[in-house]
Scaffold this motif. Structure first.
Motif, short mmCIF file in Angstrom:
data_model
loop_
_atom_site.label_atom_id
_atom_site.label_comp_id
_atom_site.label_asym_id
_atom_site.label_seq_id
_atom_site.Cartn_x
_atom_site.Cartn_y
_atom_site.Cartn_z
N THR A 56 0.79 -1.27 -0.07
CA THR A 56 -0.09 0.06 0.14
C THR A 56 0.81 1.11 -0.18
O THR A 56 0.45 2.59 -0.69
N PHE A 57 2.06 1.26 0.51
CA PHE A 57 2.91 2.26 0.56
C PHE A 57 3.52 2.57 -0.89
O PHE A 57 3.68 3.67 -1.29
N ALA A 58 3.69 1.51 -1.61
CA ALA A 58 4.00 1.64 -3.03
C ALA A 58 3.14 2.05 -3.83
O ALA A 58 3.22 2.87 -4.82
N ILE A 98 -6.72 9.39 6.34
CA ILE A 98 -6.02 8.20 6.71
C ILE A 98 -6.04 8.25 8.24
O ILE A 98 -6.28 7.22 8.78
N GLY A 99 -5.93 9.40 8.74
CA GLY A 99 -5.99 9.31 10.33
C GLY A 99 -7.34 9.23 10.86
O GLY A 99 -7.49 8.76 12.09
N LEU A 100 -8.13 9.28 10.07
CA LEU A 100 -9.59 9.19 10.62
C LEU A 100 -10.25 7.81 10.12
O LEU A 100 -11.45 7.28 10.56
N LEU A 101 -9.55 6.81 9.50
CA LEU A 101 -10.14 5.65 8.78
C LEU A 101 -10.17 4.59 9.93
O LEU A 101 -9.27 4.28 10.77
N ALA A 106 -12.63 -3.00 12.81
CA ALA A 106 -14.17 -1.98 12.86
C ALA A 106 -14.94 -2.47 11.47
O ALA A 106 -16.22 -2.50 11.75
N ILE A 107 -14.25 -2.38 10.36
CA ILE A 107 -15.33 -2.44 9.08
C ILE A 107 -14.75 -3.48 8.27
O ILE A 107 -15.23 -3.36 7.25
N GLY A 108 -13.98 -4.44 8.63
CA GLY A 108 -13.44 -5.45 7.86
C GLY A 108 -12.81 -5.11 6.68
O GLY A 108 -11.90 -4.30 6.72
N VAL A 109 -13.00 -5.77 5.43
CA VAL A 109 -11.94 -5.84 4.21
C VAL A 109 -12.00 -4.30 3.71
O VAL A 109 -11.17 -4.00 3.14
N ALA A 110 -13.28 -3.56 4.05
CA ALA A 110 -13.43 -2.24 3.35
C ALA A 110 -12.17 -1.35 4.01
O ALA A 110 -11.83 -0.29 3.21
N LEU A 114 -10.25 0.98 1.57
CA LEU A 114 -10.31 2.30 1.61
C LEU A 114 -8.78 3.14 1.88
O LEU A 114 -8.20 4.03 1.34
N LEU A 115 -7.90 2.20 2.80
CA LEU A 115 -6.53 2.68 2.72
C LEU A 115 -5.86 2.86 1.40
O LEU A 115 -5.06 3.88 1.32
#
Length: 439
Positions: A56-58, A98-101, A106-110, A114-115
């Motif tokens: 995800t960084f990439a 991202i700071g609020l994600l 909490a929300i599983g695979v979502a 989203l990240l």
């Protein structure tokens, strides 16, 4: 402010703006190395989770050519300043979200989906940042200061690393591990909102580039600047490969090494963050010195010195890290940081002036972003795979040497039509390679 001080003001604003953008970009890398695997990928093994987090960084690097192409297009058609404001807004919104994600719990695979999406947004923002900030500083600068002033946005990268590392270090030391993993990692992301507002105030006060204004006045604005750039692979290909070594090894140092020393229990995570801060300060301090040196001796020779130092340092870097001592780790990272600075000092001017003014935003941004994908995006992932397969840093060092050879060939191949030195003062560089007539 009086006219003679305007170029300095523009260069300083570019430095501050790029520092904020790189702070946003690299707090993600630090979080990916330290906490994202258990927070967003808890359903897989630790190694797979680390690979997923680094992937995800990439994504941010993969998005950078998209941001570079889009903002480069509009930067060459509408102006540099507007795109710099847009890039900062895009980056700031992505980082704040991202700071609020919510996490996977909490929300599983979502959560990881989203990240990835928000990381892509970050990449779009930073994709248009570097080119715009560098060009605005370069194109406002007097002829004898073009290399120096265009190097200041480069300083924003290590200063962004310093700011990101210091914030993470303070948060880590101020919280117990459970609190840091639960919510403390969010603090650096939320702090970004304050920094972005400050950066926007600065950028809204800047003047447009005089060289772009000249292109517009002479009706030389291109309809499809990126298409013009893509039609000149002899310029674009070496320009894109120029920075793969610095980008690759820098992200090995800033991202992979954090997890590497933790996995092998060589030095503590807080100690490694402190080493990163010292390294980035050296990096930031040497960049303008390298730019001054390049203005006197030539840009290409100085870049070649930096590339050679980093290539030769690939094996000693991991030998020293593997000693498990603070002194060895510090020496490994500081020498690498100095090498980054020498190669980076003249880089902005050398790359930007390889493209004529009318397509310079598109050319420089896309070349820089593609080089970052080839180097920085892949390096932490390749390093993680090589370490998992071999258990040592030797194969990673060999990989860095390959990146060094690519950058060496690119530096020797790229033709940037500028005077050998910035002294004595000379007229603005000719727009020969792609321009139909001088801008």
């Amino acid at each position: 402010m009086s006219e003679p001080h305007r170029p300095r003001r523009v260069a300083l604003a570019g430095l501050i703006g790029t520092t904020i953008e790189w702070y946003d970009f690299f707090i993600y890398g630090t979080a990916a190395a330290l906490v994202f695997a258990p927070q967003f990928f808890p359903q897989v093994s630790p190694v797979a989770g680390t690979l997923a987090a680094l992937s995800t960084f990439a994504i941010g690097f993969v998005a950078r050519p998209v941001g570079g192409a889009v903002m480069g297009h509009f930067g060459d058609r509408l102006g540099r300043r507007r795109m710099l404001v847009a890039s900062l807004l895009i980056m700031g919104v992505g980082t704040l979200l991202i700071g609020l994600l919510p996490t996977y719990a909490a929300i599983g695979v979502a959560a990881p989906v989203l990240l990835v999406l928000l990381r892509f947004v970050q990449g779009i923002g930073v994709g248009g940042e570097w080119g715009g900030a560098t060009l605005l500083a370069l194109e406002h600068a007097p002829p004898s200061k073009r290399t120096l002033y265009s190097s200041l946005p480069q300083v924003g990268l290590p200063l962004g690393v310093v700011l990101a590392s210091l914030v993470f270090l303070v948060v880590r030391l101020g919280l117990d591990p459970a609190a840091f993993a639960a919510w403390g990692w969010r603090v650096p992301f939320l702090l970004s909102a304050v920094l972005v507002v400050f950066g926007l105030v600065l950028r809204l006060r800047l003047d447009e580039s005089p060289e772009f204004e000249q292109v517009r006045a002479q009706t030389e604005v291109r309809r499809a600047p990126l298409a013009d750039v893509l039609r000149t692979p002899r310029v674009l290909v070496p320009a894109a490969c120029l920075n793969v070594l610095v980008s690759g090894l820098a992200n090995v140092l800033l991202v992979f090494t954090l997890g590497y020393v933790a996995t092998r229990q060589l030095v503590g995570a807080s100690t490694m963050l402190a080493v990163t801060v010292v390294t980035a300060l050296v990096w930031a301090g040497v960049i303008p010195l390298a730019a001054v040196w390049a203005a006197r001796r030539g840009r290409r020779p100085v870049i070649l010195v930096g590339v050679a130092v980093l290539t030769l340092w690939a094996f000693p870097y991991f030998w020293l890290i593997d000693t498990g001592t603070v002194l060895g780790t510090l020496a490994a990272c500081v020498v690498a940081g100095a090498g980054f600075a020498v190669a980076s000092g003249p880089y902005g001017a050398y790359l930007a002036e390889a493209f004529p003014t009318a397509v310079r935003y598109s050319g420089a941004s896309v070349a820089y972003a593609v080089g970052s994908v080839l180097g920085g995006a892949l390096a932490p992932i390749v390093a993680t795979v090589l370490f998992a397969a071999t258990g040592t840093g030797t194969a990673i060092s060999a990989y860095v040497v390959v990146l060094g050879l690519v950058s060496l060939v690119a530096t020797l191949t790229l033709r940037s039509p500028h005077p050998v030195t910035d002294e004595p003062a000379s007229p603005a560089p000719a727009d020969a390679p792609l321009e139909r007539k001088p801008a």
